[in-house]
Design an enzyme around this catalytic site. Sequence first.
Site, PDB file in Angstrom:
ATOM      1  N   ARG A 100     -20.241  31.465 -13.675  1.00 55.70           N
ATOM      2  CA  ARG A 100     -20.504  32.489 -12.698  1.00 55.70           C
ATOM      3  C   ARG A 100     -20.830  31.792 -11.193  1.00 55.70           C
ATOM      4  O   ARG A 100     -19.991  32.385 -10.123  1.00 55.70           O
ATOM      5  CB  ARG A 100     -21.592  33.343 -13.005  1.00 55.70           C
ATOM      6  N   LYS A 146     -22.601  36.515  -7.170  1.00 56.54           N
ATOM      7  CA  LYS A 146     -23.831  36.425  -7.031  1.00 56.54           C
ATOM      8  C   LYS A 146     -24.031  35.806  -5.499  1.00 56.54           C
ATOM      9  O   LYS A 146     -24.348  34.622  -5.332  1.00 56.54           O
ATOM     10  CB  LYS A 146     -24.837  35.638  -7.713  1.00 56.54           C
ATOM     11  N   GLU A 150     -24.715  49.936 -10.480  1.00 51.88           N
ATOM     12  CA  GLU A 150     -25.859  49.260 -11.266  1.00 51.88           C
ATOM     13  C   GLU A 150     -26.923  49.346  -9.868  1.00 51.88           C
ATOM     14  O   GLU A 150     -26.942  50.155  -9.153  1.00 51.88           O
ATOM     15  CB  GLU A 150     -25.355  47.513 -11.349  1.00 51.88           C
TER      16      GLU A 150
HETATM   17  C1  LIG Z   1     -28.540  38.481 -11.046  1.00 53.95           C
HETATM   18  C2  LIG Z   1     -28.066  39.868 -10.916  1.00 53.95           C
HETATM   19  C3  LIG Z   1     -28.082  40.721 -12.179  1.00 53.95           C
HETATM   20  C4  LIG Z   1     -28.683  40.006 -13.360  1.00 53.95           C
HETATM   21  O1  LIG Z   1     -27.863  39.055 -14.101  1.00 53.95           O
HETATM   22  P1  LIG Z   1     -28.417  38.178 -15.165  1.00 53.95           P
HETATM   23  O2  LIG Z   1     -27.202  37.074 -15.306  1.00 53.95           O
HETATM   24  O3  LIG Z   1     -28.581  38.968 -16.274  1.00 53.95           O
HETATM   25  O4  LIG Z   1     -29.892  37.642 -14.558  1.00 53.95           O
HETATM   26  C5  LIG Z   1     -27.724  41.938 -12.076  1.00 53.95           C
HETATM   27  N1  LIG Z   1     -27.074  42.536 -10.768  1.00 53.95           N
HETATM   28  C6  LIG Z   1     -27.206  41.565  -9.829  1.00 53.95           C
HETATM   29  C7  LIG Z   1     -26.515  42.436  -8.535  1.00 53.95           C
HETATM   30  C8  LIG Z   1     -27.644  40.378  -9.688  1.00 53.95           C
HETATM   31  O5  LIG Z   1     -27.603  39.760  -8.882  1.00 53.95           O
END
Ligand SMILES: *Cc1c(COP(=O)(O)O)cnc(C)c1O
Length: 341
Positions: A82, A184, A220
């Site tokens: 990722r 991210k 989300e």
């Molecule tokens: C990090 C993050 C998540 C959760 O991802 P995980 O890999 O399960 O920790 C969900 N949404 C956003 C916007 C994030 O930055």
Amino acid sequence: MEKKDLEWGKLGFGYIETDYRFVSNYKDGAWDEGTLTKDSQVVISECAAVLQYAQTIFEGMKAYTTKDGRIVTFRPDLNAERMISSAKRLEMPVYPKEKFIDAVCQTIKANAAYVPPYGSGATLYVRPYMFGSNAVIGVKPADEYQFRVFVTPVGPYFKGGIKPLTICVSDFDRAAPHGTGNIKAGLNYAMSMHPYIECHKKGYDENMYLDPATRTKVEETGGANFLFVTKDGKLVTPKSDSILPSITRRSLVYVAQAYLGLEVEEREVFVDELGEFAECGLCGTAAVISPVGKIVLHDKEIALPSGMNEMGPTTKKLYETLTGIQMGTIKAPEGWIYEVC
Ligand SMILES: *Cc1c(COP(=O)(O)O)cnc(C)c1O
């Protein structure tokens, strides 16, 4: 190895400086070997690309002590992948997958004294990140970068028991279609601060963001993906190109199918159907799953049948199975658990 004398059960989710962090620098087109250091300070140009144009990406993961005393981490290969896709989107150099996993493991191992003991409820949060470090004033990607990993012990997420959240549908958008919602990057969080504060002022715990193009579909929250459970026990999770591909969510989907025999639908979820679900939860590394008890849509309130006192039964099974896999009490799928030491 002697553990640090911390009150593990009382830790919150905050930064506590630990002994070592990993640092690697990118210059003249290549990453150096990288090394562990005791120096927690970062010194960069006042004009660094990260400070001027937010050229920075990060990851979040955890290390755990298993019942039999090993220190493990969960699916770091997926965090590495990722981070590679985040880097490409912001024109940053890729930090190679094998080196990423090695840096994470080295940092956890060097700070083994801070990995909370099994059963304490606390865990070690691991934060890999990368930023453009040289001076950039005309808009272009940096030429030099720093990749770092630090760790910090964090307390049990549900201190004093599980309390379902109240979510409110935000009038702000999180990510544009074809934007950066699926990587991210710090920039996705900077813009979420104002909606987050507004949501708190109104007494809610988190924002539910909708798709900006039609504002009819669930995306989300600022930092976690949604899971829903239908009244006939199916797991439903929103499908969209602008949500962050949560590793927790992807793992829970697998657990639902392979361990609990549930049917899973990854599809568009419309705001109009929110009243039809039996359970709702937020998933991410920090809490694994936080149950949602209520969703507020302007003047309309949707109370989930699972209520404001406990996790719904399916959410709870998912939570217990995945945390059991992470803590080593339930057999993990091949390749999910990496032993650090
Ligand atoms: C990090 C993050 C998540 C959760 O991802 P995980 O890999 O399960 O920790 C969900 N949404 C956003 C916007 C994030 O930055």
